[in-house]
Write a protein that holds these residues in place. Structure first.
Motif, PDB file in Angstrom:
ATOM      1  N   UNK A 122       1.812   8.892   5.240  1.00 40.79           N
ATOM      2  CA  UNK A 122       0.606   8.305   4.660  1.00 40.79           C
ATOM      3  C   UNK A 122       0.557   8.572   3.161  1.00 40.79           C
ATOM      4  N   UNK A 123       0.899   9.791   2.766  1.00 39.25           N
ATOM      5  CA  UNK A 123       0.962  10.113   1.339  1.00 39.25           C
ATOM      6  C   UNK A 123       1.950   9.209   0.631  1.00 39.25           C
ATOM      7  N   UNK A 124       3.084   8.962   1.270  1.00 43.97           N
ATOM      8  CA  UNK A 124       4.100   8.086   0.678  1.00 43.97           C
ATOM      9  C   UNK A 124       3.551   6.685   0.477  1.00 43.97           C
ATOM     10  N   UNK A 125       2.837   6.155   1.455  1.00 46.62           N
ATOM     11  CA  UNK A 125       2.267   4.820   1.333  1.00 46.62           C
ATOM     12  C   UNK A 125       1.281   4.743   0.164  1.00 46.62           C
ATOM     13  N   UNK A 126       0.478   5.781   0.002  1.00 50.32           N
ATOM     14  CA  UNK A 126      -0.500   5.786  -1.087  1.00 50.32           C
ATOM     15  C   UNK A 126       0.204   5.855  -2.440  1.00 50.32           C
ATOM     16  N   UNK A 127       1.229   6.670  -2.535  1.00 50.82           N
ATOM     17  CA  UNK A 127       1.982   6.752  -3.792  1.00 50.82           C
ATOM     18  C   UNK A 127       2.682   5.436  -4.086  1.00 50.82           C
ATOM     19  N   UNK A 128       3.209   4.785  -3.058  1.00 53.12           N
ATOM     20  CA  UNK A 128       3.813   3.465  -3.251  1.00 53.12           C
ATOM     21  C   UNK A 128       2.771   2.466  -3.735  1.00 53.12           C
ATOM     22  N   UNK A 129       1.554   2.576  -3.210  1.00 51.56           N
ATOM     23  CA  UNK A 129       0.482   1.675  -3.637  1.00 51.56           C
ATOM     24  C   UNK A 129       0.219   1.815  -5.126  1.00 51.56           C
ATOM     25  N   UNK A 130       0.168   3.054  -5.593  1.00 57.00           N
ATOM     26  CA  UNK A 130      -0.118   3.285  -7.006  1.00 57.00           C
ATOM     27  C   UNK A 130       1.051   2.867  -7.881  1.00 57.00           C
ATOM     28  N   UNK A 131       2.261   3.140  -7.437  1.00 53.54           N
ATOM     29  CA  UNK A 131       3.439   2.713  -8.196  1.00 53.54           C
ATOM     30  C   UNK A 131       3.509   1.203  -8.292  1.00 53.54           C
TER      31      UNK A 131
ATOM     32  N   UNK B 287      -0.470  -2.647   2.490  1.00 50.77           N
ATOM     33  CA  UNK B 287      -0.952  -2.863   3.861  1.00 50.77           C
ATOM     34  C   UNK B 287      -0.570  -4.250   4.351  1.00 50.77           C
ATOM     35  N   UNK B 288      -0.666  -5.256   3.481  1.00 48.92           N
ATOM     36  CA  UNK B 288      -0.285  -6.619   3.876  1.00 48.92           C
ATOM     37  C   UNK B 288       1.188  -6.679   4.250  1.00 48.92           C
ATOM     38  N   UNK B 289       2.034  -6.033   3.447  1.00 51.24           N
ATOM     39  CA  UNK B 289       3.477  -6.029   3.736  1.00 51.24           C
ATOM     40  C   UNK B 289       3.765  -5.304   5.050  1.00 51.24           C
ATOM     41  N   UNK B 290       3.148  -4.156   5.245  1.00 55.11           N
ATOM     42  CA  UNK B 290       3.377  -3.390   6.473  1.00 55.11           C
ATOM     43  C   UNK B 290       2.953  -4.177   7.709  1.00 55.11           C
ATOM     44  N   UNK B 291       1.826  -4.845   7.634  1.00 57.32           N
ATOM     45  CA  UNK B 291       1.328  -5.571   8.805  1.00 57.32           C
ATOM     46  C   UNK B 291       2.066  -6.888   9.021  1.00 57.32           C
ATOM     47  N   UNK B 292       2.425  -7.570   7.952  1.00 54.41           N
ATOM     48  CA  UNK B 292       3.151  -8.834   8.116  1.00 54.41           C
ATOM     49  C   UNK B 292       4.542  -8.606   8.686  1.00 54.41           C
ATOM     50  N   UNK B 293       5.203  -7.525   8.269  1.00 56.12           N
ATOM     51  CA  UNK B 293       6.529  -7.239   8.804  1.00 56.12           C
ATOM     52  C   UNK B 293       6.473  -6.834  10.273  1.00 56.12           C
ATOM     53  N   UNK B 294       5.298  -6.422  10.739  1.00 51.48           N
ATOM     54  CA  UNK B 294       5.140  -6.095  12.153  1.00 51.48           C
ATOM     55  C   UNK B 294       5.454  -7.313  13.030  1.00 51.48           C
ATOM     56  N   UNK B 295       5.196  -8.511  12.497  1.00 53.70           N
ATOM     57  CA  UNK B 295       5.446  -9.740  13.253  1.00 53.70           C
ATOM     58  C   UNK B 295       6.811 -10.354  12.919  1.00 53.70           C
ATOM     59  N   UNK B 296       7.323 -10.055  11.731  1.00 59.75           N
ATOM     60  CA  UNK B 296       8.596 -10.656  11.314  1.00 59.75           C
ATOM     61  C   UNK B 296       9.796  -9.918  11.884  1.00 59.75           C
ATOM     62  N   UNK B 297       9.721  -8.593  11.932  1.00 62.57           N
ATOM     63  CA  UNK B 297      10.869  -7.801  12.372  1.00 62.57           C
ATOM     64  C   UNK B 297      11.306  -8.125  13.799  1.00 62.57           C
TER      65      UNK B 297
ATOM     66  N   UNK C  16      11.059  -2.137   8.660  1.00 62.42           N
ATOM     67  CA  UNK C  16       9.809  -2.357   7.938  1.00 62.42           C
ATOM     68  C   UNK C  16       9.722  -1.469   6.698  1.00 62.42           C
ATOM     69  N   UNK C  17      10.149  -0.225   6.843  1.00 59.95           N
ATOM     70  CA  UNK C  17      10.130   0.682   5.692  1.00 59.95           C
ATOM     71  C   UNK C  17      11.126   0.220   4.632  1.00 59.95           C
ATOM     72  N   UNK C  18      12.267  -0.287   5.073  1.00 56.89           N
ATOM     73  CA  UNK C  18      13.273  -0.772   4.125  1.00 56.89           C
ATOM     74  C   UNK C  18      12.753  -1.974   3.350  1.00 56.89           C
ATOM     75  N   UNK C  19      12.068  -2.875   4.056  1.00 57.12           N
ATOM     76  CA  UNK C  19      11.523  -4.060   3.394  1.00 57.12           C
ATOM     77  C   UNK C  19      10.500  -3.662   2.348  1.00 57.12           C
ATOM     78  N   UNK C  20       9.626  -2.712   2.699  1.00 51.54           N
ATOM     79  CA  UNK C  20       8.620  -2.249   1.748  1.00 51.54           C
ATOM     80  C   UNK C  20       9.261  -1.590   0.537  1.00 51.54           C
ATOM     81  N   UNK C  21      10.261  -0.747   0.770  1.00 46.83           N
ATOM     82  CA  UNK C  21      10.942  -0.063  -0.335  1.00 46.83           C
ATOM     83  C   UNK C  21      11.686  -1.055  -1.222  1.00 46.83           C
TER      84      UNK C  21
END
Length: 313
Positions: free
Chosen positions: A218-227, A245-255, A270-275
């Motif tokens: 969760x901390x990682x997601x928040x830091x990614x948000x700020x970056x 959040x949009x990327x995380x949830x949209x990839x839930x259906x794409x993956x 999903x984590x790779x796509x976000x990164x």
């Protein structure tokens, strides 16, 4: 479908509140904090205990959660403000894990790994799920707006300018006669309190919390948000949280549409796509989608009320 969209909007708003708290500590004062989820857990558990065991109203529980997170953040910063980036990151990460372990083992207080259930939500018993989600979204959006205004006032205040100076060169701040350690403690406490508010909001939304919910990811997601949005910019914090959040949830259906991968591999994908998306953005927008503005650092000269021109040499 509408309930799902409302739920995702609530989560994105709560993440935005956490990102604003991180921006006070990291974006403004330059204090690295990898223990955000620990402050969120303190706020969530305090609010849950105050409302379930003491029977007090939800606003009182949220306020208690904020105050508890402020106190914990101040105490933590008192022993870490002399540490530099890497060591500070390690200590704050250990703090978050300590909070999670305490919550898992102090059964008399937190019910251990079974968690706390039945946490009240505003009018949850009399509203339909659709109505409750809509009401809660309105509440968290209003609180996000309030937190945003407070963070903006901090940013453009003399206090905020000192924090920026500490971020850039704390030695110069000391030479200027400012006690940098006091300002760091204050920034850490304020940011932790905001994150604690987010934790309390999450607890009252889900009606259940457990130690396993407060993981370092969760901390990682928040830091990614700020970056992604832009370090040092409050608007960027909100925008970045929404995008993550949009990327995380949209990839839930794409993956799942990708053939020959297991559910575990899909979660990693999903984590790779976000990164990868973050790296692409930073490749072309090094300072994020909404770069930090520097107009708040400009000190306007006072007008000469006597009508006299300044002396020249």
């Amino acid at each position: 479908m509408v309930i799902y969209l409302l739920s995702i909007s609530v989560v994105a708003t709560i993440y935005a509140v956490m990102a604003l708290g991180l921006n006070v500590m990291w974006g403004t004062a330059g204090l690295v904090n990898l223990g955000l989820v620990g402050s969120a857990a303190v706020g969530a558990y305090t609010s849950a205990l105050v409302t379930t065991r003491m029977g007090l109203p939800i606003p009182v529980g949220l306020l208690a959660g904020v105050l508890a997170a402020v106190l914990i953040g101040a105490l933590l910063s008192l022993v870490t403000t002399r540490l530099k980036d890497n060591y500070l990151a390690i200590v704050t990460l250990g703090f978050a894990e300590t909070i999670r372990i305490v919550a898992s083992n102090e059964i008399w207080l937190t019910n251990g790994t079974d968690g706390i259930s039945g946490i009240p939500g505003p009018l949850r018993a009399v509203l339909t799920p659709l109505q409750f989600n809509a009401l809660y979204l309105a509440i968290v959006v209003c609180l996000l707006g309030l937190v945003y205004v407070v963070c903006q006032r901090i940013l453009y205040s003399p206090f905020g300018r000192v924090l920026h100076a500490i971020r850039d060169d704390d030695v110069v701040v000391g030479v200027a006669g400012k006690n940098g350690r006091v300002f760091k403690v204050q920034a850490f406490a304020i940011g932790s309190g905001i994150v604690g508010l987010a934790g309390g909001l999450y607890a009252h939304y889900t009606s259940f919390i457990a130690p396993d919910l407060f993981v370092p990811l969760i901390t990682l997601y928040v830091k990614l948000s700020l970056l992604l949005g832009g370090v040092g910019n409050n608007r960027g914090a909100v925008v970045g949280a929404a995008i993550v959040i949009v990327v995380l949830e949209s990839t839930r259906f794409l993956v799942p549409l990708i053939p020959y991968i297991s559910p575990t591999q899909g979660a990693a994908m999903r984590e790779i796509i976000l990164s990868a998306g973050l790296l692409i953005v930073l490749r072309f927008r090094l300072k994020g989608l909404v770069p930090e503005a520097h107009d708040h650092l400009t000190v306007r000269p006072q007008q000469n009320t006597a009508g006299l021109r300044p002396a020249t040499t």
